[in-house]
Design an enzyme around this catalytic site. Structure first.
Site, PDB file in Angstrom:
ATOM      1  N   SER A  73       0.843  -1.200   0.000  1.00 21.18           N
ATOM      2  CA  SER A  73       0.000   0.000   0.000  1.00 21.18           C
ATOM      3  C   SER A  73       0.881   1.254   0.000  1.00 21.18           C
ATOM      4  CB  SER A  73      -0.938   0.012   1.212  1.00 21.18           C
ATOM      5  OG  SER A  73      -0.217  -0.234   2.405  1.00 21.18           O
ATOM      6  N   GLU A 126      -8.734  -9.966   4.086  1.00 22.23           N
ATOM      7  CA  GLU A 126      -9.122  -8.594   3.740  1.00 22.23           C
ATOM      8  C   GLU A 126     -10.511  -8.554   3.131  1.00 22.23           C
ATOM      9  OE1 GLU A 126      -6.149  -6.299   1.700  1.00 22.23           O
ATOM     10  OE2 GLU A 126      -7.532  -4.647   1.302  1.00 22.23           O
TER      11      GLU A 126
END
Ligand code: KIV
Length: 254
Positions: free
Chosen positions: A35, A172
């Site tokens: 990320s 996730e």
């Protein structure tokens, strides 16, 4: 910790100063997530970040951490093609980056890569559910595994990852009920992000939880600060102080 029913905490960090604060805050584990491609480099997806760039971020974090377990993402394209390449990437991340473990996305499709890395003595964290490196396959960042077939595959992948020797796995953006079932079906800890309260731990992206990232407000995110407002406010005040010759004053001068 899973055995003792103590929840596991994980946050991302990508640089020395942040890693120092996150470590001092008492988090159990720090993730150098890919990320970084989004929050550090401004890319729309995690795909462009390179292994060299992830190693650089990891080196910066490692220098700031005294106690937390450091897990680094292997970026897109560095472990999917074959297990030799996967091992080479993981070895670089450990040797040059200084991580304690690597995280890779996927289930049965990357079985050989996981086996090879684990057999080399490198701890591997899995990642199932919404796996952002596959965003162009999914087409959206919506909740995964709502349908039975995908939920069954996820459960079977989770069991496989445990069998292959992964020490933990990220779940996730999947339904909380499925995350609970997965967490109860395996003995390794599950670390959830948008996967409900029954995971064995939780992870958030640092920039999101401190409110630096105003445009990103998924339902699962709890913001603990509004740093975007704080920082832009501080910057505006500084600009004003310099323009009006209020800064620096006498005590701030030599
Ligand atoms: O890259 C990342 O930050 C991650 C977390 C969202 C788990 O993989």
């Amino acid at each position: 910790m899973k055995f003792d029913k103590e929840k596991i905490t994980m946050l991302t960090a990508y640089d020395y100063t942040t890693a120092k604060m996150v470590d001092a805050g008492g988090v159990d584990s720090i993730l150098i997530g890919d990320s970084a491609a989004n929050v550090m480099a401004g890319f729309e997806t995690t795909l462009p970040i390179t292994l060299d760039q992830m190693i650089y971020h990891t080196q910066c974090v490692v220098r700031g951490v005294e106690r937390a377990l450091i897990v680094a993402d292997l970026p897109f394209g560095t472990y999917q093609s074959n297990s030799e390449k996967a091992l080479e990437s993981a070895v670089r991340m450990m040797k040059e980056g200084g991580a304690h473990a690597v995280k890779i996305e996927g289930g049965v499709e990357i079985e050989d890569s996981i086996r090879k890395i684990v057999n080399a003595g490198i701890p591997v964290m899995g990642h199932l559910g919404l796996t952002p490196q596959s965003i162009y396959k999914f087409g959206t960042y919506k909740v995964r595994a709502k349908e039975d077939a995908e939920a069954e595959k996820l459960l079977s992948d989770a069991k496989l990852l445990e069998e292959l020797g992964c020490f933990a796995l990220v779940l996730e953006k999947i339904p909380a009920e499925l995350a609970k079932k997965v967490s109860e079906s395996i003995s390794i800890p599950t670390i959830g992000i948008g996967a409900g309260a029954d995971c064995d731990g939780q992870v958030l992206v640092y920039h999101d939880m401190v409110g630096m990232n105003q445009g990103f407000s998924p339902k699962f995110l709890r913001r603990y600060l509004d740093l975007y407002t704080e920082i832009t406010g501080a910057v505006s005040q500084y600009v004003k102080d310099v323009k009006t010759a209020d800064f620096p004053n006498q005590t701030e001068s030599y």
